[in-house]
Design a protein around this motif. Structure first.
Motif, mmCIF file in Angstrom:
data_model
loop_
_atom_site.group_PDB
_atom_site.id
_atom_site.type_symbol
_atom_site.label_atom_id
_atom_site.label_comp_id
_atom_site.label_asym_id
_atom_site.label_seq_id
_atom_site.Cartn_x
_atom_site.Cartn_y
_atom_site.Cartn_z
ATOM 1 N N ALA A 126 0.843 -1.190 0.000
ATOM 2 C CA ALA A 126 0.000 0.000 0.000
ATOM 3 C C ALA A 126 0.882 1.244 0.000
ATOM 4 O O ALA A 126 2.022 1.216 0.451
ATOM 5 C CB ALA A 126 -0.929 0.018 1.217
ATOM 6 N N ARG A 127 0.328 2.318 -0.520
ATOM 7 C CA ARG A 127 1.007 3.615 -0.532
ATOM 8 C C ARG A 127 0.219 4.555 0.375
ATOM 9 O O ARG A 127 -0.996 4.712 0.222
ATOM 10 C CB ARG A 127 1.082 4.151 -1.955
ATOM 11 C CG ARG A 127 1.790 5.484 -2.116
ATOM 12 C CD ARG A 127 2.159 5.706 -3.571
ATOM 13 N NE ARG A 127 3.223 4.771 -3.969
ATOM 14 C CZ ARG A 127 3.495 4.450 -5.235
ATOM 15 N NH1 ARG A 127 2.789 4.963 -6.215
ATOM 16 N NH2 ARG A 127 4.479 3.599 -5.492
ATOM 17 N N VAL A 128 0.914 5.198 1.305
ATOM 18 C CA VAL A 128 0.267 6.056 2.303
ATOM 19 C C VAL A 128 0.633 7.516 2.038
ATOM 20 O O VAL A 128 1.811 7.858 1.909
ATOM 21 C CB VAL A 128 0.697 5.660 3.729
ATOM 22 C CG1 VAL A 128 0.051 6.579 4.758
ATOM 23 C CG2 VAL A 128 0.328 4.198 4.010
ATOM 24 N N GLN A 129 -0.361 8.364 1.959
ATOM 25 C CA GLN A 129 -0.135 9.786 1.738
ATOM 26 C C GLN A 129 0.327 10.451 3.045
ATOM 27 O O GLN A 129 -0.283 10.235 4.090
ATOM 28 C CB GLN A 129 -1.404 10.462 1.242
ATOM 29 C CG GLN A 129 -1.975 9.842 -0.024
ATOM 30 C CD GLN A 129 -2.950 10.754 -0.726
ATOM 31 O OE1 GLN A 129 -2.564 11.682 -1.424
ATOM 32 N NE2 GLN A 129 -4.232 10.488 -0.549
ATOM 33 N N ILE A 130 1.376 11.280 2.948
ATOM 34 C CA ILE A 130 1.844 11.997 4.144
ATOM 35 C C ILE A 130 1.918 13.509 3.914
ATOM 36 O O ILE A 130 2.457 14.228 4.735
ATOM 37 C CB ILE A 130 3.202 11.460 4.627
ATOM 38 C CG1 ILE A 130 4.286 11.583 3.556
ATOM 39 C CG2 ILE A 130 3.072 10.003 5.084
ATOM 40 C CD1 ILE A 130 5.689 11.255 4.070
ATOM 41 N N GLY A 131 1.336 13.986 2.806
ATOM 42 C CA GLY A 131 1.170 15.414 2.590
ATOM 43 C C GLY A 131 2.460 16.178 2.321
ATOM 44 O O GLY A 131 3.527 15.578 2.193
ATOM 45 N N PRO A 132 2.347 17.518 2.245
ATOM 46 C CA PRO A 132 1.163 18.304 2.608
ATOM 47 C C PRO A 132 0.003 18.247 1.615
ATOM 48 O O PRO A 132 -1.146 18.444 2.003
ATOM 49 C CB PRO A 132 1.717 19.732 2.700
ATOM 50 C CG PRO A 132 2.889 19.738 1.783
ATOM 51 C CD PRO A 132 3.495 18.373 1.893
ATOM 52 N N ALA A 133 0.292 18.002 0.337
ATOM 53 C CA ALA A 133 -0.799 17.861 -0.622
ATOM 54 C C ALA A 133 -1.339 16.438 -0.547
ATOM 55 O O ALA A 133 -0.569 15.473 -0.600
ATOM 56 C CB ALA A 133 -0.306 18.170 -2.033
ATOM 57 N N LEU A 189 -4.303 4.508 10.523
ATOM 58 C CA LEU A 189 -5.761 4.379 10.513
ATOM 59 C C LEU A 189 -6.264 5.351 9.466
ATOM 60 O O LEU A 189 -5.983 6.553 9.550
ATOM 61 C CB LEU A 189 -6.354 4.725 11.874
ATOM 62 C CG LEU A 189 -7.892 4.794 11.933
ATOM 63 C CD1 LEU A 189 -8.511 3.406 11.746
ATOM 64 C CD2 LEU A 189 -8.353 5.405 13.261
ATOM 65 N N GLY A 190 -6.938 4.837 8.455
ATOM 66 C CA GLY A 190 -7.370 5.731 7.392
ATOM 67 C C GLY A 190 -8.343 5.074 6.444
ATOM 68 O O GLY A 190 -9.087 4.163 6.829
ATOM 69 N N ALA A 191 -8.313 5.506 5.185
ATOM 70 C CA ALA A 191 -9.250 4.992 4.188
ATOM 71 C C ALA A 191 -8.609 5.023 2.811
ATOM 72 O O ALA A 191 -7.705 5.813 2.550
ATOM 73 C CB ALA A 191 -10.528 5.825 4.187
ATOM 74 N N TYR A 192 -9.090 4.147 1.944
ATOM 75 C CA TYR A 192 -8.636 4.175 0.556
ATOM 76 C C TYR A 192 -9.793 3.816 -0.369
ATOM 77 O O TYR A 192 -10.741 3.135 0.023
ATOM 78 C CB TYR A 192 -7.454 3.227 0.329
ATOM 79 C CG TYR A 192 -7.802 1.765 0.163
ATOM 80 C CD1 TYR A 192 -7.873 1.177 -1.102
ATOM 81 C CD2 TYR A 192 -8.058 0.956 1.266
ATOM 82 C CE1 TYR A 192 -8.182 -0.167 -1.255
ATOM 83 C CE2 TYR A 192 -8.358 -0.383 1.134
ATOM 84 C CZ TYR A 192 -8.419 -0.940 -0.142
ATOM 85 O OH TYR A 192 -8.746 -2.266 -0.294
ATOM 86 N N VAL A 203 -3.693 5.073 0.471
ATOM 87 C CA VAL A 203 -4.362 5.231 1.763
ATOM 88 C C VAL A 203 -4.176 6.660 2.274
ATOM 89 O O VAL A 203 -3.063 7.187 2.296
ATOM 90 C CB VAL A 203 -3.803 4.237 2.797
ATOM 91 C CG1 VAL A 203 -4.477 4.426 4.153
ATOM 92 C CG2 VAL A 203 -3.989 2.806 2.295
ATOM 93 N N THR A 204 -5.280 7.283 2.672
ATOM 94 C CA THR A 204 -5.249 8.603 3.288
ATOM 95 C C THR A 204 -5.414 8.436 4.789
ATOM 96 O O THR A 204 -6.439 7.919 5.243
ATOM 97 C CB THR A 204 -6.373 9.495 2.748
ATOM 98 O OG1 THR A 204 -6.261 9.581 1.322
ATOM 99 C CG2 THR A 204 -6.287 10.891 3.346
ATOM 100 N N PRO A 205 -4.440 8.847 5.585
ATOM 101 C CA PRO A 205 -4.520 8.609 7.033
ATOM 102 C C PRO A 205 -5.377 9.652 7.768
ATOM 103 O O PRO A 205 -5.377 10.832 7.422
ATOM 104 C CB PRO A 205 -3.063 8.729 7.495
ATOM 105 C CG PRO A 205 -2.235 8.841 6.249
ATOM 106 C CD PRO A 205 -3.137 9.381 5.197
ATOM 107 N N ALA A 206 -6.053 9.180 8.799
ATOM 108 C CA ALA A 206 -6.621 10.070 9.810
ATOM 109 C C ALA A 206 -5.717 10.065 11.037
ATOM 110 O O ALA A 206 -5.640 11.038 11.780
ATOM 111 C CB ALA A 206 -8.025 9.621 10.195
ATOM 112 N N GLU A 207 -5.035 8.941 11.237
ATOM 113 C CA GLU A 207 -4.019 8.806 12.280
ATOM 114 C C GLU A 207 -2.855 8.022 11.696
ATOM 115 O O GLU A 207 -3.065 7.089 10.906
ATOM 116 C CB GLU A 207 -4.567 8.068 13.509
ATOM 117 C CG GLU A 207 -5.649 8.806 14.254
ATOM 118 C CD GLU A 207 -6.131 8.043 15.489
ATOM 119 O OE1 GLU A 207 -5.808 6.835 15.605
ATOM 120 O OE2 GLU A 207 -6.798 8.656 16.328
#
Length: 214
Positions: A126-133, A189-192, A203-207
């Protein structure tokens, strides 16, 4: 002879119908003025800790389990881990817990990401977004208490989705380390959103937690 009296009762009924046909999620404006002013950032801030994170904690499944089911039966995965009330033409979005080792990192782009190996085979799962965009609207779309029909129009709904990303970056992602990420552990913890299957799930994290350097 024509009747020149205006049809006020008919007009009043038509106005009433048009007003009830569109909705908006109200929020108080910062200056105490218009109580129904649309402010997506304030709306997300108001529900994040009270509703969004608890919902994801309750709904999320282990990433390997969710993704395996999603690839074979997306509707069943959506009913269990996603938003069964989504618009019919929208792709399924799933709440997930993800834990593994970072095997690659792209922090040169504003849309920075880390690739995570979940099953220990040395390859990214999986690839996890860490921003800022942050791309997409996965956090918004995973929530079954958020519906398109609650908003006045598509523009407001889209702005609300972007507000989730902005809030996640401000409160979580901006605090993450950016150097020497490969080899560190990651817990998310997030969603995709289910894609075409050609790319890693995004995956976009909330935590999110990133462990110490190995």
């Amino acid at each position: 002879m024509l009747n020149n009296k205006p049809n006020w009762p008919i007009l009043a009924v038509m106005v009433g119908i048009s007003l009830t046909a569109c909705k908006i999620l109200p929020t108080k404006s910062g200056d105490g003025g218009n109580a129904s002013a649309f402010n997506p950032d304030k709306m997300v801030e108001g529900i994040w800790a009270a509703k969004v994170v608890p919902y994801l904690e309750l709904k999320a499944g282990p990433f390997p389990e969710v993704h395996t089911l999603a690839k074979t039966d997306a509707a069943s995965a959506g009913a269990k881990y996603g938003n069964p009330n989504k618009q019919a033409n929208s792709p399924w979005t799933f709440a997930v817990r993800l834990e593994g080792k970072i095997v690659a990192a792209n922090t040169q782009s504003r849309a920075a990401t880390v690739d995570v190996d979940v099953d220990g085979d040395g390859k990214a799962d999986a690839r996890v977004q860490i921003g800022p965009a942050v791309r997409g609207t996965a956090l918004r779309d995973s929530l079954d208490f958020i519906q398109f029909n609650d908003f006045t129009n598509q523009i407001d709904f889209a702005q609300f989705g972007k507000a989730f990303n902005s809030y996640a970056d401000k409160t979580v992602l901006s605090k993450l380390p950016r150097d020497a990420l490969e080899g560190r552990g990651a817990k998310v913890l997030g969603a995709y959103t289910l894609g075409s299957g050609q790319d890693l799930p995004l995956v976009t994290p909330a935590e999110v937690e990133i462990g110490p350097k190995p």
